[in-house]
Design an enzyme around this catalytic site. Structure first.
Site, mmCIF file in Angstrom:
data_model
loop_
_atom_site.group_PDB
_atom_site.id
_atom_site.type_symbol
_atom_site.label_atom_id
_atom_site.label_comp_id
_atom_site.label_asym_id
_atom_site.label_seq_id
_atom_site.Cartn_x
_atom_site.Cartn_y
_atom_site.Cartn_z
ATOM 1 N N GLY A 31 102.997 36.992 92.483
ATOM 2 C CA GLY A 31 102.913 36.078 93.609
ATOM 3 C C GLY A 31 102.939 36.827 94.922
ATOM 4 O O GLY A 31 103.153 38.044 94.964
ATOM 5 N N HIS A 45 101.828 44.756 91.591
ATOM 6 C CA HIS A 45 102.954 44.222 92.344
ATOM 7 C C HIS A 45 103.507 43.010 91.602
ATOM 8 O O HIS A 45 102.770 42.059 91.321
ATOM 9 C CB HIS A 45 102.497 43.823 93.750
ATOM 10 C CG HIS A 45 103.583 43.231 94.582
ATOM 11 N ND1 HIS A 45 104.695 43.944 94.978
ATOM 12 C CD2 HIS A 45 103.742 41.984 95.087
ATOM 13 C CE1 HIS A 45 105.483 43.171 95.704
ATOM 14 N NE2 HIS A 45 104.915 41.970 95.784
ATOM 15 N N GLU A 81 115.356 44.267 94.908
ATOM 16 C CA GLU A 81 115.430 44.100 96.362
ATOM 17 C C GLU A 81 115.517 42.615 96.686
ATOM 18 O O GLU A 81 114.603 41.837 96.384
ATOM 19 C CB GLU A 81 114.188 44.691 97.037
ATOM 20 C CG GLU A 81 114.226 44.542 98.553
ATOM 21 C CD GLU A 81 112.881 44.758 99.215
ATOM 22 O OE1 GLU A 81 112.783 44.503 100.428
ATOM 23 O OE2 GLU A 81 111.926 45.151 98.515
ATOM 24 N N ARG A 118 99.346 19.283 84.604
ATOM 25 C CA ARG A 118 100.543 18.503 84.287
ATOM 26 C C ARG A 118 100.779 18.363 82.797
ATOM 27 O O ARG A 118 101.859 17.963 82.371
ATOM 28 C CB ARG A 118 100.437 17.115 84.928
ATOM 29 C CG ARG A 118 100.303 17.171 86.445
ATOM 30 C CD ARG A 118 100.299 15.799 87.067
ATOM 31 N NE ARG A 118 101.553 15.095 86.858
ATOM 32 C CZ ARG A 118 101.794 13.858 87.329
ATOM 33 N NH1 ARG A 118 100.863 13.228 88.023
ATOM 34 N NH2 ARG A 118 102.957 13.281 87.098
ATOM 35 N N ASP A 172 109.233 44.784 91.920
ATOM 36 C CA ASP A 172 108.328 45.176 92.998
ATOM 37 C C ASP A 172 107.060 45.862 92.491
ATOM 38 O O ASP A 172 105.958 45.392 92.724
ATOM 39 C CB ASP A 172 109.046 46.072 94.013
ATOM 40 C CG ASP A 172 108.223 46.235 95.275
ATOM 41 O OD1 ASP A 172 107.758 45.213 95.814
ATOM 42 O OD2 ASP A 172 108.015 47.380 95.712
ATOM 43 N N GLY A 201 109.621 34.669 96.329
ATOM 44 C CA GLY A 201 110.872 34.480 95.583
ATOM 45 C C GLY A 201 110.894 35.114 94.206
ATOM 46 O O GLY A 201 111.693 34.712 93.349
ATOM 47 N N LYS A 202 110.070 36.118 93.966
ATOM 48 C CA LYS A 202 110.006 36.752 92.647
ATOM 49 C C LYS A 202 111.326 37.454 92.299
ATOM 50 O O LYS A 202 111.869 37.282 91.209
ATOM 51 C CB LYS A 202 108.855 37.781 92.603
ATOM 52 C CG LYS A 202 107.482 37.185 92.859
ATOM 53 C CD LYS A 202 106.384 38.207 92.712
ATOM 54 C CE LYS A 202 106.465 39.309 93.763
ATOM 55 N NZ LYS A 202 106.252 38.797 95.131
#
Length: 317
Positions: free
Chosen positions: A153, A138, A202, A243, A177, A158-159
């Protein structure tokens, strides 16, 4: 598991069928190709009969030097019930004994006009790609500056929206997807889209859009090597995120360890730009330029110099 028949080779490589039409639906169960040189001498104890057989100039020259009886005997032994086919390269003329044996045993006899090495290479690459280990994951696969980035994710993070923004910025969508992944070499993963959702994205609240129709043929790709993984996750205030970029994560897909980075998602972060920069930074690392390591080296050098200066001042006092 993918099923390959001899007919598929005929269609894919435009091979000429000389005999054994009834055996075109024989199944090929392995990617290995055999060149029956020692078998031409009459030694069939370890004959790999389940492999596709290929006769090049050397094998065919020896075969033609045999007498008629020997030709018939060797040809019949080569044409077993499990042999998926025999391929003759260089467009060479085939003795009638081999044609008769293939016709009698229903073993497809095929001919290619190309050189033996080229035929072996193309057939092997095709079969290895078909028999390669396979999985589906996925995520969204995008080609960014030549780097195949697999965006992963949780659902709704928000992919697809990020992929849409990347496409708008000139990059190319491979799959949304569901990404079908094949391991075509020990360190090479190729990602493609399922035919049903190819070129489609999508977007929640908007629905399904056709990327190629909206942005043109240059906005999509049929397949791409997966080189980098970006994992999107909701921002966690309690979690410490890297970071400096010194931590090198990897994720194992089938048998390949792929470099991975985790990006926290929260309002105000332009994920498309960050992923774009991550892909460029990955390319730089592949070329030997590592900004994080350079910074760490500078910092270590500066700390060392400070310690030296402090030591000198102390001695002067």
């Amino acid at each position: 598991m993918t099923k390959i028949h001899t007919q598929d080779l005929v269609d894919q490589f435009k091979l000429e069928l000389l005999a054994g039409k009834e055996g075109l639906q024989r199944e090929i169960i392995m990617s290995d190709i055999s060149r029956p040189g020692i078998e031409m001498t009459g030694y069939f104890r370890y004959y790999p009969k389940k492999r596709l057989q290929l006769l090049g100039k050397t094998e065919m020259s020896y075969y033609k030097d045999l007498n008629t009886e020997e030709r018939s005997e060797r040809a019949k032994k080569m044409c077993t019930e499990e042999t998926p086919g025999i391929v003759v390269s260089r467009g060479m003329e085939v003795p009638h004994e081999l044609i008769e044996a293939c016709e009698e045993g229903n073993v497809p006899l095929l001919r290619s006009p190309y050189k033996t090495t080229r035929v072996v290479s193309r057939l092997t690459n095709y079969l290895e790609a078909k028999f390669a280990p396979f999985t589906a994951m996925h995520g969204v696969l995008v080609d960014i500056y030549g780097v195949g980035v697999l965006i992963m994710g949780q659902s709704g993070v928000g992919k697809s929206e990020t992929a849409l923004e990347l496409v708008k910025r000139g990059h190319r969508l491979v799959a949304d997807d569901s990404v079908e992944i094949r391991q075509e070499d020990y360190d090479r993963l190729i990602g493609t889209s399922p035919p049903l959702i190819e070129h489609l994205l999508e977007i929640r609240g908007l629905g399904i859009i056709n990327v190629m129709t909206l942005f043109g043929a240059g906005s999509v790709r049929s397949h791409k090597k997966i080189s980098y993984i970006i994992n999107l996750e909701s921002w966690d205030e309690k979690k410490q995120y890297d970071r400096l970029g010194l931590d090198e994560e990897t994720m194992k897909i089938i048998d390949v360890d792929v470099p991975k980075a985790t990006l926290p998602v929260r309002p105000g972060r332009n994920l498309a730009v960050i992923i774009e920069v991550a892909a460029m930074n990955f390319r730089l690392k592949q070329m030997g330029v590592n900004a994080a390591e350079e910074f760490s080296t500078r910092l270590t050098t500066m700390i060392g110099e400070e310690k030296t200066n402090l030591g000198v001042d102390y001695d002067l006092e």
